[in-house]
Design an enzyme around this catalytic site. Structure first.
Site, PDB file in Angstrom:
ATOM      1  N   GLU A  39      48.782  41.019 -15.595  1.00 53.26           N
ATOM      2  CA  GLU A  39      48.615  39.579 -15.711  1.00 53.26           C
ATOM      3  C   GLU A  39      49.157  39.190 -17.088  1.00 53.26           C
ATOM      4  O   GLU A  39      48.729  39.763 -18.098  1.00 53.26           O
ATOM      5  CB  GLU A  39      47.126  39.226 -15.599  1.00 53.26           C
ATOM      6  CG  GLU A  39      46.915  37.734 -15.611  1.00 53.26           C
ATOM      7  CD  GLU A  39      45.453  37.329 -15.558  1.00 53.26           C
ATOM      8  OE1 GLU A  39      44.592  38.184 -15.260  1.00 53.26           O
ATOM      9  OE2 GLU A  39      45.181  36.148 -15.828  1.00 53.26           O
ATOM     10  N   ARG A 265      39.861  54.033 -15.256  1.00 48.76           N
ATOM     11  CA  ARG A 265      40.623  53.429 -16.337  1.00 48.76           C
ATOM     12  C   ARG A 265      40.488  54.265 -17.601  1.00 48.76           C
ATOM     13  O   ARG A 265      39.551  55.056 -17.747  1.00 48.76           O
ATOM     14  CB  ARG A 265      40.245  51.977 -16.579  1.00 48.76           C
ATOM     15  CG  ARG A 265      38.826  51.714 -16.948  1.00 48.76           C
ATOM     16  CD  ARG A 265      38.485  50.243 -16.764  1.00 48.76           C
ATOM     17  NE  ARG A 265      39.171  49.390 -17.715  1.00 48.76           N
ATOM     18  CZ  ARG A 265      39.908  48.320 -17.361  1.00 48.76           C
ATOM     19  NH1 ARG A 265      40.059  48.003 -16.115  1.00 48.76           N
ATOM     20  NH2 ARG A 265      40.466  47.565 -18.272  1.00 48.76           N
ATOM     21  N   LYS A 275      41.658  42.509 -23.140  1.00 47.45           N
ATOM     22  CA  LYS A 275      42.702  41.622 -23.661  1.00 47.45           C
ATOM     23  C   LYS A 275      42.086  40.383 -24.288  1.00 47.45           C
ATOM     24  O   LYS A 275      42.602  39.869 -25.269  1.00 47.45           O
ATOM     25  CB  LYS A 275      43.659  41.210 -22.530  1.00 47.45           C
ATOM     26  CG  LYS A 275      44.748  42.238 -22.303  1.00 47.45           C
ATOM     27  CD  LYS A 275      45.795  41.719 -21.325  1.00 47.45           C
ATOM     28  CE  LYS A 275      45.347  41.902 -19.907  1.00 47.45           C
ATOM     29  NZ  LYS A 275      46.366  41.545 -18.914  1.00 47.45           N
TER      30      LYS A 275
HETATM   31  P1  ATP Z   1      41.699  42.480 -19.067  1.00 43.75           P
HETATM   32  O1  ATP Z   1      41.877  43.345 -20.267  1.00 43.75           O
HETATM   33  O2  ATP Z   1      42.074  41.055 -19.302  1.00 43.75           O
HETATM   34  O3  ATP Z   1      40.404  42.680 -18.373  1.00 43.75           O
HETATM   35  P2  ATP Z   1      43.457  44.145 -17.500  1.00 43.75           P
HETATM   36  O4  ATP Z   1      43.573  45.042 -18.663  1.00 43.75           O
HETATM   37  O5  ATP Z   1      42.864  44.622 -16.218  1.00 43.75           O
HETATM   38  O6  ATP Z   1      42.743  42.834 -17.926  1.00 43.75           O
HETATM   39  P3  ATP Z   1      45.904  43.549 -16.100  1.00 43.75           P
HETATM   40  O7  ATP Z   1      47.076  42.835 -16.623  1.00 43.75           O
HETATM   41  O8  ATP Z   1      45.247  43.025 -14.874  1.00 43.75           O
HETATM   42  O9  ATP Z   1      44.904  43.563 -17.284  1.00 43.75           O
HETATM   43  O10 ATP Z   1      46.255  45.068 -15.883  1.00 43.75           O
HETATM   44  C1  ATP Z   1      47.433  45.493 -15.246  1.00 43.75           C
HETATM   45  C2  ATP Z   1      47.230  46.828 -14.657  1.00 43.75           C
HETATM   46  O11 ATP Z   1      46.853  47.760 -15.656  1.00 43.75           O
HETATM   47  C3  ATP Z   1      46.139  46.829 -13.614  1.00 43.75           C
HETATM   48  O12 ATP Z   1      46.602  47.508 -12.475  1.00 43.75           O
HETATM   49  C4  ATP Z   1      45.007  47.563 -14.245  1.00 43.75           C
HETATM   50  O13 ATP Z   1      44.296  48.288 -13.291  1.00 43.75           O
HETATM   51  C5  ATP Z   1      45.720  48.476 -15.244  1.00 43.75           C
HETATM   52  N1  ATP Z   1      44.864  48.734 -16.390  1.00 43.75           N
HETATM   53  C6  ATP Z   1      44.303  47.827 -17.198  1.00 43.75           C
HETATM   54  N2  ATP Z   1      43.534  48.423 -18.128  1.00 43.75           N
HETATM   55  C7  ATP Z   1      43.599  49.747 -17.892  1.00 43.75           C
HETATM   56  C8  ATP Z   1      43.010  50.914 -18.503  1.00 43.75           C
HETATM   57  N3  ATP Z   1      42.194  50.802 -19.563  1.00 43.75           N
HETATM   58  N4  ATP Z   1      43.313  52.112 -17.989  1.00 43.75           N
HETATM   59  C9  ATP Z   1      44.141  52.224 -16.944  1.00 43.75           C
HETATM   60  N5  ATP Z   1      44.721  51.186 -16.325  1.00 43.75           N
HETATM   61  C10 ATP Z   1      44.460  49.960 -16.785  1.00 43.75           C
HETATM   62 MG    MG Z   2      43.057  42.873 -14.577  1.00 43.69          MG
END
Ligand code: ATP
Ligand code: MG
Length: 559
Positions: A39, A265, A275
């Site tokens: 996103e 994650r 974020k």
């Molecule tokens: P936020 O930090 O705003 O909660 P987010 O980190 O999930 O959001 P996205 O842009 O939705 O942000 O993430 C993009 C992709 O990265 C998604 O498929 C998510 O599953 C993956 N992702 C995000 N954070 C992690 C993490 N800590 N470890 C592994 N994958 C991640």
């Molecule tokens: Mg997300």
């Protein structure tokens, strides 16, 4: 680590890759298609790197392809700056989506038509309840929800209202399009979830064309289906959403049926990856920007001098499993050190200088000595360093009253100046405050290159920079942004910030070759650690970031 997890992560193979291998072997797919779906509401962080390496890495390993798709369904938080930075960061990590760059917003029209399709089949309705009412009627994990009084609207009334929502007739939040599933479902995600919200907001790509936007849940799986994603890989928090995604796929005439697989994650000690929180650090000026070298963002890691290979190696060592855990910072740091130890050229820099004058070195004379670029790799070549009567050495390489096992300089002691000569300390000159400000030494001209012809040995070798040839520099030392390994545990993240996360040394001296050093080449300052040139450098003002120290100071210091 449990046995099951070990099996999952061993040999670079993990459960996701096993599933893919099996699907290919059984002919379920001819080619696999994955995607990384950020996103664009912030910069990417090291957690995203795990997902990027998995999606792009697995696609490459199995001869498939990986799409980059922006999940841009929330125009209020999304910006072009983030879209640009995300592409830059994925490329920097070493991955390429080729022509497969997509946006969920490209599918807005198709998604809208599918929403009407659900309405037409009695599977969606417009709800006029306000958000608080809707929340209250949702029930809890132990109690079922209550049906909305608007749940049984006719198809034509729903279609009419939904079209007027699209036309912008109603204010924000006045109505919501909901799926008509089951308000008593055990899985809360199935209790008539929202599909479309009214939002009069300008979108970075579609401008003001839309007054309603699909929810992430409604957009995500259908976007995967449109793109023919075979393996929709996401993190565990979406496991409970899978039944909903499958429900959409079942009830819509989508062109393909993606399967979703969830993995744990990445969590890293002393690090926060939300974020929203990272954005507040930037907005409140707690850091210098999204690329502040203390940030866990890809941009921050890059600016700190961490090579992309080290990030990939770290992710490989962490592996892909289904159990959530927090990874020790030492695992990250050892991956960085292992890569840099192999790749970083050696240079000399004195971080906290103490002047050393060689009394028997002829005044006005100078020479050059040969220094190896890599101790293990002769092919890395050598460079010439200016040497002369006045040098700088590291302040803590001298002690007035050294203990026996201190092998550096002290009164009357002899050491080797790396690549140059043996010197002996004759006198420590002090200022009025009693601080040592200069060492008077003599050198042995017979020891050029650092060896004595008489076989005489010294225990210590120290680094140095010529006073005449050296270049002044500012050095920035970084410590973790948080004081606690689990910064989130206490609730207030801002209160957990480490006040000493940045230490600036303004009077350092570096060897002259560093003037030409590129920002993307991290070097080892001998005996000090790995450093790279910061983009704050200007002609006449060099700035270096410490990427990482030479040794793991962690495990001991913080235990
Ligand atoms: P936020 O930090 O705003 O909660 P987010 O980190 O999930 O959001 P996205 O842009 O939705 O942000 O993430 C993009 C992709 O990265 C998604 O498929 C998510 O599953 C993956 N992702 C995000 N954070 C992690 C993490 N800590 N470890 C592994 N994958 C991640
Ligand atoms: Mg997300």
């Amino acid at each position: 680590m449990s046995v099951a997890e070990k099996i999952e992560t061993e040999g670079g193979r993990d459960f996701v890759r096993d599933i893919i291998a099996d699907d290919l072997a059984k002919g379920r797919h001819k080619q696999i298609v994955t995607r990384f779906p950020p996103e664009p509401n912030g910069y990417l962080h090291i957690g995203h790197a795990k997902s990027i390496c998995l999606n792009f890495g697995a696609a490459a390993e199995f001869g498939g392809r990986c799409h980059l798709r922006f999940d841009d369904t929330n125009p209020t938080r999304e910006e072009q700056e983030y879209i640009d930075s995300i592409q830059r960061d994925v490329r920097w990590l070493g991955f390429d989506w080729g022509e497969h760059l997509y946006y969920a917003s490209d599918y807005f029209e198709q998604l809208y038509r599918w929403a009407e399709h659900l309405i037409e089949h009695g599977l969606a309705y417009v709800d006029d309840q306000n958000p608080a009412k809707m929340r209250a009627a949702r029930g809890t994990l132990t109690e079922p929800g209550r049906n909305s009084p608007y749940r049984d609207r006719t198809v034509s009334e729903n279609l009419d209202l939904f079209r007027r929502m699209r036309a912008g007739e109603f204010p924000n939040g006045a109505r919501v399009l909901r799926a008509r599933i089951d308000m008593a479902a055990g899985n809360m995600n199935l209790r008539d979830p929202a599909l479309y919200r009214i939002l009069h907001a300008e979108h970075p790509r579609t401008g003001t064309a839309w007054s309603i936007y699909p929810t992430y849940d409604f957009a995500h799986g259908q976007s995967d289906a449109i793109e023919g994603i075979t393996h929709s890989i996401c993190t565990l928090e979406f496991e409970d959403h899978r039944p909903l995604y499958d429900w959409f796929i079942e009830h819509l005439p989508v062109p393909s049926r993606p399967r979703q697989y969830e993995f744990a994650r990445l969590n890293l000690a002393y690090t926060v990856m939300s974020k929203r929180f990272l954005k507040s650090l930037v907005d409140e000026g707690r850091v210098s920007g999204w690329d502040d070298p203390r940030m866990p963002t890809i941009a921050g890691l890059r600016r700190r001098g961490i090579p992309p290979e080290a990030v990939r190696e770290f992710v490989r060592r962490v592996g892909v499993a289904r159990a959530n855990s927090t990874v020790d910072l030492a695992i990250f740091e050892s991956a960085v050190r292992d890569v840099l130890n192999r790749t970083a050229p050696r240079r000399m820099a004195v971080l906290r200088p103490l002047k050393l004058v060689i009394e028997n070195y002829p005044e006005g004379e100078a020479e050059e000595v040969e220094a190896q670029n890599s101790p293990e790799d002769a092919a890395a070549g050598s460079r010439r360093l200016p040497f002369g009567r006045e040098l700088y050495i590291e302040r803590d390489d001298f002690l007035e009253d050294p203990p026996k096992n201190f092998y550096r300089l002290g009164p009357g002691r002899e050491v080797r100046l790396r690549y140059a000569y043996f010197v002996t300390c004759r006198e420590a000159v002090k200022n009025a405050a009693g601080e040592v400000v200069e060492l008077r030494c003599t050198y042995d001209p017979q020891t050029r290159g650092g060896n004595a012809p008489d076989g005489r040995r010294v225990r210590g070798t120290i680094h140095w920079v010529s006073a005449a040839g050296g270049v002044p520099a500012e050095i920035r030392l970084y410590n973790p942004l948080f004081t606690r390994p689990d910064p989130g545990a206490g609730g207030d993240l801002m209160a957990a910030l480490n006040p000493d996360s940045l230490e600036v040394l303004s009077g350092a001296v570096v060897e002259p070759s560093m003037v030409e050093n590129n920002a993307d080449e991290t070097v080892q300052f001998e005996r000090q650690g790995y450093f790279c040139r910061d983009r704050d450098s200007a002609p006449g003002h060099l700035v270096f970031n410490r990427t990482i120290g030479l040794r793991d100071s962690w495990t001991k210091a913080r235990a």
